[in-house]
Enzyme design. Structure first.
Site, PDB file in Angstrom:
ATOM      1  CB  ALA A 185      39.724  43.349  35.976  1.00 51.58           C
ATOM      2  CG  ASN A 198      37.268  39.293  43.546  1.00 48.27           C
ATOM      3  OD1 ASN A 198      37.348  38.578  44.519  1.00 48.27           O
ATOM      4  ND2 ASN A 198      36.118  39.547  42.936  1.00 48.27           N
ATOM      5  CG  HIS A 235      40.811  47.875  37.797  1.00 51.62           C
ATOM      6  ND1 HIS A 235      40.110  47.896  38.981  1.00 51.62           N
ATOM      7  CD2 HIS A 235      40.130  47.051  36.983  1.00 51.62           C
ATOM      8  CE1 HIS A 235      39.060  47.103  38.888  1.00 51.62           C
ATOM      9  NE2 HIS A 235      39.045  46.581  37.682  1.00 51.62           N
TER      10      HIS A 235
HETATM   11  N1  LIG Z   1      39.593  37.947  40.186  1.00 48.68           N
HETATM   12  C1  LIG Z   1      38.974  38.858  39.450  1.00 48.68           C
HETATM   13  O1  LIG Z   1      39.590  39.736  38.844  1.00 48.68           O
HETATM   14  C2  LIG Z   1      37.475  38.810  39.352  1.00 48.68           C
HETATM   15  C3  LIG Z   1      36.816  39.595  38.417  1.00 48.68           C
HETATM   16  C4  LIG Z   1      35.436  39.491  38.333  1.00 48.68           C
HETATM   17  C5  LIG Z   1      34.719  38.661  39.199  1.00 48.68           C
HETATM   18  N2  LIG Z   1      35.384  37.942  40.128  1.00 48.68           N
HETATM   19  C6  LIG Z   1      34.680  37.069  41.077  1.00 48.68           C
HETATM   20  O2  LIG Z   1      34.395  35.825  40.459  1.00 48.68           O
HETATM   21  C7  LIG Z   1      33.218  35.246  41.034  1.00 48.68           C
HETATM   22  C8  LIG Z   1      32.244  34.849  39.925  1.00 48.68           C
HETATM   23  O3  LIG Z   1      31.882  36.004  39.175  1.00 48.68           O
HETATM   24  P1  LIG Z   1      30.668  35.945  38.136  1.00 48.68           P
HETATM   25  O4  LIG Z   1      30.685  37.240  37.393  1.00 48.68           O
HETATM   26  O5  LIG Z   1      30.693  34.670  37.371  1.00 48.68           O
HETATM   27  O6  LIG Z   1      29.428  35.939  39.160  1.00 48.68           O
HETATM   28  P2  LIG Z   1      27.940  35.434  38.872  1.00 48.68           P
HETATM   29  O7  LIG Z   1      27.101  36.075  39.922  1.00 48.68           O
HETATM   30  O8  LIG Z   1      27.567  35.643  37.448  1.00 48.68           O
HETATM   31  O9  LIG Z   1      27.994  33.856  39.137  1.00 48.68           O
HETATM   32  C9  LIG Z   1      28.219  33.308  40.421  1.00 48.68           C
HETATM   33  C10 LIG Z   1      27.532  31.947  40.500  1.00 48.68           C
HETATM   34  O10 LIG Z   1      27.853  31.355  41.764  1.00 48.68           O
HETATM   35  C11 LIG Z   1      26.699  30.600  42.148  1.00 48.68           C
HETATM   36  N3  LIG Z   1      26.784  30.298  43.584  1.00 48.68           N
HETATM   37  C12 LIG Z   1      26.600  31.137  44.630  1.00 48.68           C
HETATM   38  N4  LIG Z   1      26.764  30.471  45.795  1.00 48.68           N
HETATM   39  C13 LIG Z   1      27.081  29.185  45.473  1.00 48.68           C
HETATM   40  C14 LIG Z   1      27.382  28.021  46.235  1.00 48.68           C
HETATM   41  N5  LIG Z   1      27.376  28.045  47.566  1.00 48.68           N
HETATM   42  N6  LIG Z   1      27.650  26.866  45.574  1.00 48.68           N
HETATM   43  C15 LIG Z   1      27.638  26.814  44.212  1.00 48.68           C
HETATM   44  N7  LIG Z   1      27.354  27.896  43.433  1.00 48.68           N
HETATM   45  C16 LIG Z   1      27.086  29.074  44.056  1.00 48.68           C
HETATM   46  C17 LIG Z   1      25.531  31.501  41.774  1.00 48.68           C
HETATM   47  O11 LIG Z   1      24.307  30.784  41.704  1.00 48.68           O
HETATM   48  C18 LIG Z   1      25.983  32.025  40.419  1.00 48.68           C
HETATM   49  O12 LIG Z   1      25.532  31.222  39.348  1.00 48.68           O
HETATM   50  C19 LIG Z   1      32.636  36.320  41.984  1.00 48.68           C
HETATM   51  O13 LIG Z   1      33.002  36.022  43.309  1.00 48.68           O
HETATM   52  C20 LIG Z   1      33.317  37.599  41.525  1.00 48.68           C
HETATM   53  O14 LIG Z   1      33.448  38.532  42.566  1.00 48.68           O
HETATM   54  C21 LIG Z   1      36.742  37.980  40.206  1.00 48.68           C
END
Ligand SMILES: NC(=O)c1ccc[n+]([C@@H]2O[C@H](COP(=O)([O-])OP(=O)(O)OC[C@H]3O[C@@H](n4cnc5c(N)ncnc54)[C@H](O)[C@@H]3O)[C@@H](O)[C@H]2O)c1
Length: 276
Positions: free
Chosen positions: A129, A197, A227
């Site tokens: 982001a 993140n 940000h």
């Molecule tokens: N790098 C970046 O800039 C950035 C930006 C936004 C989000 N993220 C990260 O990306 C990840 C995903 O974000 P999102 O918005 O899709 O979240 P989300 O909550 O919509 O989806 C996460 C999914 O992971 C699944 N999950 C949880 N534990 C699990 C496991 N042990 N095994 C398999 N599946 C599992 C959940 O059931 C859910 O469907 C998060 O960790 C978030 O913090 C990173």
């Protein structure tokens, strides 16, 4: 016309907001470059929803192991404290990994980097982001004096945050702009694992996370995630600011982060990459 390339098989770990959108992209705008090998989520309803949306029930996997076996590159998009182990497992099996939950990797970064090197695999970390990762990487070839990340998110981005609950910060009662956190990267990712993140990404990009000061603010007036980054070093001064709309399926996630992941995957599949 898309160049003739060997289509990489993509496995999606986590069928939430980001994983589902990337899976759709693989079957649509990236279909000339890669193919969807499968997806896995600990929540069966999430997998079923994605399978229905894509009309690909046969691509549901029963375990992480099965997912890893099916793909060349695993896209990690899970909200789990065990994320570092999942990434390590995929790299150790010789799979490339594109990872989103960067903050979760800090605890095991040396082990993960070693596994990638040992198995000749790529660990891809999209800029997410924020803007400025390209310039920060170049700047970090020489001395850096300071890096400040200031993140502003609407109150809805901080619901069910244990750290704030323990500190008795009642989000519903906040009146104006409020500083929720001011401190180092390691603490920021520990207390705000789903929000910051980008701080970990900055830390990985410059290789000196101890130089980064992270500020997290919220306000009832905020409608978008933003940000700001300020870097001061031998190369001069860099400032960037992104104002992001939130992901329709998850207010904690910025839409730009999803697009950044899709573009990173596309660049990896085509074999060329612009920047830094
Ligand atoms: N790098 C970046 O800039 C950035 C930006 C936004 C989000 N993220 C990260 O990306 C990840 C995903 O974000 P999102 O918005 O899709 O979240 P989300 O909550 O919509 O989806 C996460 C999914 O992971 C699944 N999950 C949880 N534990 C699990 C496991 N042990 N095994 C398999 N599946 C599992 C959940 O059931 C859910 O469907 C998060 O960790 C978030 O913090 C990173």
């Amino acid at each position: 016309m898309a160049p003739a390339v060997k289509k990489l098989r993509v496995g999606i770990l986590g069928c939430g907001a980001i994983g589902s959108r990337i899976a759709k992209s693989v079957t649509q705008e990236l279909k000339d470059y890669c193919q969807l090998a499968g997806f896995y989520d600990i929540a069966p309803d999430k997998m079923t929803k994605l399978a229905k949306a894509l009309k690909k029930n046969d691509l549901k996997k029963r375990s992480l192991k099965e997912l890893i076996q099916s793909c060349d590159i695993m896209v990690e998009a899970v909200s789990s404290p065990q994320t570092d182990q999942f990434v390590y497992q995929a790299l150790s099996a010789g799979r490339h990994v594109l990872t989103m939950s960067v903050g979760r990797l800090i605890v095991a970064q040396d082990k993960i980097f070693r596994a990638a090197a040992k198995h000749h695999c790529h660990l891809l970390v999209p800029s997410g982001a924020i803007a400025g990762i390209d310039a920060l990487k170049a700047a970090s070839m020489e001395a850096i004096k300071k890096i400040v990340l200031t993140t502003r998110k609407p109150i809805s981005g901080f619901t069910q945050n244990e750290y704030l609950e323990k500190k008795k910060v009642y989000l519903g009662t906040l009146k104006g702009e409020t500083v929720l956190f001011d401190g180092p990267v390691k603490e920021a990712v520990k207390y705000f694992p789903q929000n910051i993140n980008v701080a970990a990404t900055l830390g990985f990009a410059c290789g000196m996370p101890e130089k980064i000061r992270v500020r997290i603010l919220t306000s009832p007036e905020y409608k978008i995630n933003s940000h700001e980054i300020e870097v001061v070093g031998d190369c001069g001064r860099i400032t960037t600011r992104t104002e992001n709309v939130t992901c329709p399926d998850n207010p904690k996630t910025s839409w730009l982060a999803v697009l950044s992941a899709i573009k990173t995957l596309k660049d990896f599949c085509t074999g060329y990459r612009i920047g830094t």
